[in-house]
Design a protein around this motif. Sequence first.
Motif, short mmCIF file in Angstrom:
data_model
loop_
_atom_site.label_atom_id
_atom_site.label_comp_id
_atom_site.label_asym_id
_atom_site.label_seq_id
_atom_site.Cartn_x
_atom_site.Cartn_y
_atom_site.Cartn_z
N ARG A 13 0.84 -1.21 0.00
CA ARG A 13 0.00 0.00 0.00
C ARG A 13 0.87 1.25 0.00
NH1 ARG A 13 -5.34 -1.01 0.62
NH2 ARG A 13 -5.98 -3.00 1.52
N PHE A 14 1.96 1.23 0.77
CA PHE A 14 2.89 2.36 0.74
C PHE A 14 3.49 2.50 -0.65
CE2 PHE A 14 7.30 3.73 0.73
CZ PHE A 14 7.22 4.99 1.32
N LEU A 15 3.91 1.37 -1.24
CA LEU A 15 4.51 1.39 -2.56
C LEU A 15 3.53 1.92 -3.60
CD1 LEU A 15 6.79 0.66 -4.54
CD2 LEU A 15 5.92 -1.70 -4.54
N LEU A 16 2.28 1.50 -3.52
CA LEU A 16 1.27 1.96 -4.46
C LEU A 16 1.08 3.47 -4.36
CD1 LEU A 16 -0.95 1.54 -6.51
CD2 LEU A 16 -2.48 0.85 -4.66
N SER A 17 1.04 3.99 -3.13
CA SER A 17 0.90 5.43 -2.94
C SER A 17 2.08 6.18 -3.55
CB SER A 17 0.79 5.74 -1.44
OG SER A 17 0.76 7.13 -1.21
N ALA A 18 3.29 5.64 -3.35
CA ALA A 18 4.49 6.29 -3.89
C ALA A 18 4.50 6.25 -5.42
CB ALA A 18 5.73 5.61 -3.33
N LEU A 19 4.13 5.11 -6.00
CA LEU A 19 4.13 4.99 -7.45
C LEU A 19 3.07 5.89 -8.09
CD1 LEU A 19 4.70 1.15 -7.99
CD2 LEU A 19 6.34 3.02 -8.25
N ARG A 20 1.96 6.09 -7.41
CA ARG A 20 0.96 7.02 -7.92
C ARG A 20 1.54 8.43 -8.00
NH1 ARG A 20 -4.26 4.68 -4.60
NH2 ARG A 20 -5.09 3.39 -6.27
N ARG A 21 2.29 8.79 -6.98
CA ARG A 21 2.89 10.12 -6.95
C ARG A 21 3.97 10.24 -8.04
NH1 ARG A 21 3.31 10.24 -2.23
NH2 ARG A 21 1.81 11.83 -1.66
#
Length: 280
Positions: A71-79
């Motif tokens: 979930r952290f990785l997904l948030s970062a990749l969205r950014r």
Amino acid sequence: MEELKPSTVIMAALSTLSPPHLSDLSHSIFSDVHTSRRRLTFILSSPTLFSFTLRHLNSLSLSHKSLLVARFLLSALRRLSRPFQTPSKSFPHHPSTAFVTPRDLDAAVLLLLLCDVRQHNPAALETPITHWRSTLCRIYSDSLLTISGIATGGSGAIIPYIETVGRCWKFVGFVVSRNGGKARREVAASPVAVVELPSVAVGGCMAVECVICKEEMNEGRDACQLPCEHLFHWLCILPWLRKRNTCPCCRFQLPTDDIFGEIQRLWDILVKVGSPSDGD
């Protein structure tokens, strides 16, 4: 490109940004880093909260820990991928893949710190667990003093952020492969993304064929248009998107509510942007 280090892939993509876009991204990353560090400071400064968070973290299975990191990785990749998505090919965030409870958020922040310490200073965690908070406080304080750019919000925040994203990418990939998962698998398109698709009237002198049913679309009838601009019968594309999130013609990927599928979609965007334009 798949063999390159995650940090190399991300840096190659960011190198294509214009200075204004890179500056905007830097400020966005700094804001995210500041929020995470403020939360981590609160956890480490409270013996009760630290003990509670650590117990919760230890109670989680490896797959649940992987989900927190994902979930952290997904948030970062969205950014990181947002500057490379045109308005016509961007979609709103999906709550089902973005929501994290406050307790799990604290666990994720502490887990990332423990992973970082384990990689760079493994001896620090060989002390009794009752000493971990004081040890982590010392290491955390030292890191705040040595990471350039964090205090001022400059571009120096990007490098440690990218390194963290790279470690998360490797960790998630390791857990998925260990659990017998496939690097790539078919996932359904998000219903939110499907609802956002426009209807367009078919017309003109050229016949338009729906590649799914192999029949021509009647002039004047509405057809579904994907962001890649390929057209399909609504009755043909809807069953397709319930099983897979790719365009039948060009494999363009729509967002998905599957966390690991969405991570792969956004990662592919960064890989494509950072790849050399050699025609391969």
